[in-house]
Design an enzyme around this catalytic site. Structure first.
Site, PDB file in Angstrom:
ATOM      1  N   LYS A 129      53.845  31.283   0.218  1.00  0.00           N
ATOM      2  CA  LYS A 129      55.213  30.852   0.557  1.00  0.00           C
ATOM      3  C   LYS A 129      55.208  29.947   1.789  1.00  0.00           C
ATOM      4  CE  LYS A 129      57.872  33.721   3.112  1.00  0.00           C
ATOM      5  NZ  LYS A 129      58.497  33.247   4.352  1.00  0.00           N
ATOM      6  N   ASN A 130      54.547  30.409   2.851  1.00  0.00           N
ATOM      7  CA  ASN A 130      54.661  29.660   4.105  1.00  0.00           C
ATOM      8  C   ASN A 130      53.873  28.353   4.098  1.00  0.00           C
ATOM      9  OD1 ASN A 130      56.459  31.495   5.033  1.00  0.00           O
ATOM     10  ND2 ASN A 130      54.995  32.639   6.305  1.00  0.00           N
ATOM     11  N   ARG A 167      65.219  29.724   7.891  1.00  0.00           N
ATOM     12  CA  ARG A 167      64.898  28.993   9.120  1.00  0.00           C
ATOM     13  C   ARG A 167      63.915  27.849   8.858  1.00  0.00           C
ATOM     14  NH1 ARG A 167      66.308  31.504  13.610  1.00  0.00           N
ATOM     15  NH2 ARG A 167      64.777  30.328  14.781  1.00  0.00           N
ATOM     16  N   CYS A 190      69.060  35.736  13.223  1.00  0.00           N
ATOM     17  CA  CYS A 190      67.995  36.158  12.320  1.00  0.00           C
ATOM     18  C   CYS A 190      67.960  37.675  12.369  1.00  0.00           C
ATOM     19  CB  CYS A 190      66.690  35.567  12.844  1.00  0.00           C
ATOM     20  SG  CYS A 190      65.314  35.824  11.761  1.00  0.00           S
ATOM     21  N   ARG A 237      64.426  33.684  17.843  1.00  0.00           N
ATOM     22  CA  ARG A 237      63.415  32.783  17.272  1.00  0.00           C
ATOM     23  C   ARG A 237      63.832  31.346  17.572  1.00  0.00           C
ATOM     24  NH1 ARG A 237      62.460  34.430  11.198  1.00  0.00           N
ATOM     25  NH2 ARG A 237      60.699  33.005  11.382  1.00  0.00           N
ATOM     26  N   PRO A 238      63.569  30.907  18.792  1.00  0.00           N
ATOM     27  CA  PRO A 238      64.040  29.582  19.209  1.00  0.00           C
ATOM     28  C   PRO A 238      63.259  28.447  18.539  1.00  0.00           C
ATOM     29  CG  PRO A 238      62.645  30.534  20.909  1.00  0.00           C
ATOM     30  CD  PRO A 238      62.773  31.579  19.832  1.00  0.00           C
ATOM     31  N   LEU A 253      60.428  24.367  21.073  1.00  0.00           N
ATOM     32  CA  LEU A 253      59.150  23.640  21.087  1.00  0.00           C
ATOM     33  C   LEU A 253      59.167  22.473  20.091  1.00  0.00           C
ATOM     34  CD1 LEU A 253      56.695  26.681  21.239  1.00  0.00           C
ATOM     35  CD2 LEU A 253      57.432  25.238  23.133  1.00  0.00           C
ATOM     36  N   ASP A 265      53.378  39.255   9.944  1.00  0.00           N
ATOM     37  CA  ASP A 265      54.004  39.406   8.624  1.00  0.00           C
ATOM     38  C   ASP A 265      53.416  40.587   7.829  1.00  0.00           C
ATOM     39  OD1 ASP A 265      55.552  37.261   9.276  1.00  0.00           O
ATOM     40  OD2 ASP A 265      54.397  35.803   8.118  1.00  0.00           O
ATOM     41  N   ARG A 282      62.892  36.668  -1.611  1.00  0.00           N
ATOM     42  CA  ARG A 282      62.700  35.426  -0.847  1.00  0.00           C
ATOM     43  C   ARG A 282      61.224  35.049  -0.784  1.00  0.00           C
ATOM     44  NH1 ARG A 282      65.499  34.939   4.858  1.00  0.00           N
ATOM     45  NH2 ARG A 282      64.183  33.115   4.686  1.00  0.00           N
TER      46      ARG A 282
HETATM   47  N1  EPU Z   1      58.584  30.141  19.503  1.00  0.00           N
HETATM   48  C1  EPU Z   1      59.199  29.640  20.614  1.00  0.00           C
HETATM   49  N2  EPU Z   1      59.763  28.396  20.515  1.00  0.00           N
HETATM   50  C2  EPU Z   1      59.728  27.650  19.386  1.00  0.00           C
HETATM   51  C3  EPU Z   1      59.080  28.170  18.258  1.00  0.00           C
HETATM   52  C4  EPU Z   1      58.505  29.439  18.351  1.00  0.00           C
HETATM   53  O1  EPU Z   1      59.256  30.286  21.642  1.00  0.00           O
HETATM   54  O2  EPU Z   1      60.232  26.533  19.385  1.00  0.00           O
HETATM   55  C5  EPU Z   1      57.950  31.489  19.556  1.00  0.00           C
HETATM   56  C6  EPU Z   1      58.632  32.480  18.630  1.00  0.00           C
HETATM   57  O3  EPU Z   1      59.750  33.073  19.238  1.00  0.00           O
HETATM   58  C7  EPU Z   1      57.520  33.462  18.346  1.00  0.00           C
HETATM   59  C8  EPU Z   1      56.260  32.598  18.377  1.00  0.00           C
HETATM   60  O4  EPU Z   1      56.646  31.385  19.028  1.00  0.00           O
HETATM   61  O5  EPU Z   1      57.426  34.416  19.373  1.00  0.00           O
HETATM   62  C9  EPU Z   1      55.700  32.268  17.023  1.00  0.00           C
HETATM   63  O6  EPU Z   1      56.705  31.758  16.165  1.00  0.00           O
HETATM   64  P1  EPU Z   1      56.382  30.616  15.115  1.00  0.00           P
HETATM   65  O7  EPU Z   1      57.062  29.376  15.526  1.00  0.00           O
HETATM   66  O8  EPU Z   1      54.906  30.584  14.917  1.00  0.00           O
HETATM   67  O9  EPU Z   1      57.094  31.171  13.809  1.00  0.00           O
HETATM   68  P2  EPU Z   1      57.762  30.329  12.670  1.00  0.00           P
HETATM   69  O10 EPU Z   1      57.078  29.049  12.468  1.00  0.00           O
HETATM   70  O11 EPU Z   1      59.234  30.352  12.856  1.00  0.00           O
HETATM   71  C10 EPU Z   1      56.188  31.250  10.797  1.00  0.00           C
HETATM   72  C11 EPU Z   1      56.374  31.960   9.499  1.00  0.00           C
HETATM   73  C12 EPU Z   1      56.840  33.380   9.752  1.00  0.00           C
HETATM   74  C13 EPU Z   1      55.801  34.075  10.632  1.00  0.00           C
HETATM   75  C14 EPU Z   1      55.542  33.293  11.909  1.00  0.00           C
HETATM   76  C15 EPU Z   1      54.443  33.858  12.758  1.00  0.00           C
HETATM   77  C16 EPU Z   1      56.996  30.154   8.041  1.00  0.00           C
HETATM   78  C17 EPU Z   1      58.029  29.512   7.200  1.00  0.00           C
HETATM   79  N3  EPU Z   1      57.355  31.252   8.691  1.00  0.00           N
HETATM   80  O12 EPU Z   1      57.460  31.273  11.420  1.00  0.00           O
HETATM   81  O13 EPU Z   1      56.884  34.006   8.480  1.00  0.00           O
HETATM   82  O14 EPU Z   1      56.238  35.368  10.960  1.00  0.00           O
HETATM   83  O15 EPU Z   1      55.204  31.930  11.574  1.00  0.00           O
HETATM   84  O16 EPU Z   1      53.249  33.877  12.073  1.00  0.00           O
HETATM   85  O17 EPU Z   1      55.869  29.696   8.076  1.00  0.00           O
HETATM   86  C18 EPU Z   1      57.565  35.632   6.932  1.00  0.00           C
HETATM   87  O18 EPU Z   1      56.940  35.003   6.058  1.00  0.00           O
HETATM   88  O19 EPU Z   1      58.011  36.787   6.743  1.00  0.00           O
HETATM   89  C19 EPU Z   1      57.792  34.993   8.220  1.00  0.00           C
HETATM   90  C20 EPU Z   1      58.760  35.367   9.041  1.00  0.00           C
END
Ligand code: EPU
Length: 421
Positions: free
Chosen positions: A22-23, A92, A116, A121-122, A125, A305, A397
């Site tokens: 999925k991701n 998201r 969420c 989950r900001p 970045l 996850d 999902r």
């Molecule tokens: N973070 C920030 N600022 C940002 C982005 C992230 O502080 O701008 C922090 C987050 O708060 C968190 C950390 O960085 O503490 C990691 O978040 P990340 O950005 O890596 O997560 P994501 O890209 O939103 C993806 C997966 C998630 C998975 C996370 C962590 C996708 C579509 N989603 O989310 O998958 O939990 O990486 O591995 O790729 C799931 O499949 O159930 C799921 C939630």
């Protein structure tokens, strides 16, 4: 809303294929926006987040064709650069269109994702990286508006390793002028899969799979084809299903590289693992499950996850274990529901303290998010009696017909439509 009815206690056994990740798909699909043409994404999983992304891309003018597991995206006629709230609030990952749209069209209007099930989950970045590359970013009525002339290569140092921010920046940088270096880049295999796709499209990327990515922007990218990697979280969930039901299963179509941290923990808990090219077999440890602590971390560490699923597993272990989530500190909505099934779990800050019980007992439980619902299904499979998992739309999902896969392994699970919850 559908629910699952599970009559627990059946040993799982047999072979099952792992679907595409999925991701990975959620990053590969928006990447197609970077070129004009028809991109072909093989091994795309048929699950609701993919359909949500497809709807969003359609809104932008993309013509999708999805047959079996081959998703073709025709991006020859992009008519809009706006990702509306209706789509983004559902998922998201919709924010992944921001980088490609800004980079290719110099404009994007993307709704801020909002709340969420756990968080915060900001996306700071993602925005900071685009700004560093020269985009002007405003927030207007809940929408991010990004404008730019051609993006410029830049040095991006992420404070936190972020999958989404790395993906968005990688896509944006591929069409920027000059070289972008991303330090503290995410090393998750889904990002390497994205880099592989971009390279096939003509991007110049070095360092995929490491924490430093170097991207030399090109003037134009071309539509291309890619094989989506296997879903490591689906694989881990199925392995735990076998481990919790005294079972023995073989997963087909996944490399152990993708799930080495999960396999190591399963072995520690007493399971026997065998790896045979792209097949992975697990034999459960029998009636004694050794309690094993896990702490989630970025790849190749134990994935957040899989935290809920591991918590479910440890709830029937022979002793006390600690499960700590360092990525999402409050991702524990599954715990009160597991407790309804008889688990003995206390959450202390970002650690679940789990005292293994002899048996879980069937009950009605409520899904609150994707991985939480997976943990409830696992608990239901192991429990005595009947478990009803309500609101399985969360599960739909991210898992491709998991009840069919589980049924093919011998589980007694059915989907019931139209439940009142
Ligand atoms: N973070 C920030 N600022 C940002 C982005 C992230 O502080 O701008 C922090 C987050 O708060 C968190 C950390 O960085 O503490 C990691 O978040 P990340 O950005 O890596 O997560 P994501 O890209 O939103 C993806 C997966 C998630 C998975 C996370 C962590 C996708 C579509 N989603 O989310 O998958 O939990 O990486 O591995 O790729 C799931 O499949 O159930 C799921 C939630």
């Amino acid at each position: 809303m559908d629910k699952f009815i599970i009559r627990g206690g059946k040993k799982l056994s047999g072979e099952v294929s792992v679907s595409g990740a999925k991701n990975a798909s959620l990053a590969l699909m928006p990447a197609a926006l970077l070129a004009s043409g028809v991109s072909k994404l093989n091994n795309t999983p048929q699950l609701n987040d993919v359909y949500t992304m497809m709807k969003l891309l359609k809104e932008l003018g993309v013509k999708p064709k999805f047959e079996n597991d081959i998703l073709e995206l025709d991006t020859k006629n992009i008519t809009s650069q706006v990702a509306p709230y209706e789509h983004v609030k559902k998922m998201r990952a919709s924010v992944y269109v921001l980088g490609p749209l800004t980079s290719r069209f110099g404009y994007a209007k993307v709704s801020l994702p909002g709340g969420c099930a756990w968080g915060p989950r900001p996306i700071n970045l993602h925005l900071e990286a685009l700004k560093k590359m020269g985009a002007e970013i405003d927030l207007v009525e809940g929408y991010i508006i990004a404008k730019s002339k051609r993006l410029q290569g830049a040095k991006i140092n992420f404070d936190v390793s972020s999958v989404g921010a790395t993906g968005n920046t990688l896509m944006a940088a591929s069409l920027a002028k000059g070289t972008t270096v991303i330090n503290n880049a995410a090393m998750e295999p889904e990002i390497s899969n994205l880099a592989e796709f971009l390279i096939k499209m003509g991007a110049k990327i070095e360092g995929a799979g490491t924490s430093t990515l170097s991207i030399e922007g090109v003037d134009e990218l071309n539509a291309a084809g890619i094989n989506t990697i296997a879903d490591r979280i689906e694989a881990g969930t199925l392995l735990i299903a076998a481990a919790m039901t005294n079972g023995e299963i073989t997963l087909k179509g996944i490399s152990d590289f993708l799930i080495s941290s999960i396999l190591a923990k399963l072995e520690d808990s007493g399971c026997k693992i065998e790896i045979n090219s792209s097949n992975i077999s697990l034999k459960s440890s029998g009636n004694f499950i050794k309690p094993i602590n896990v702490t989630t971390s970025i790849f190749p560490g134990f994935p957040t996850d899989m935290q809920a699923q591991w918590t479910a597993y440890m709830s029937v272990a022979d002793g006390v274990s600690y499960v700590t989530d360092t990525i999402y500190l409050d991702r524990f909505k599954h715990v009160p529901e597991l407790v309804r099934l008889g688990a003995d779990i206390r959450v202390n800050e970002n650690t679940a303290v789990i005292k293994g019980v002899n048996k879980l007992k069937g009950a009605k439980v409520m899904s609150t998010d994707l991985r939480a619902s997976a943990s409830l299904v696992l608990a239901g499979l192991a429990a005595e009696g009947t478990t009803e998992v309500l609101r399985v739309y969360h599960l739909d999902r991210g898992y491709q017909r998991i009840e069919e896969k589980l049924k093919s392994l011998g589980a007694d699970i059915e989907r019931a439509a139209g439940a009142e919850y």
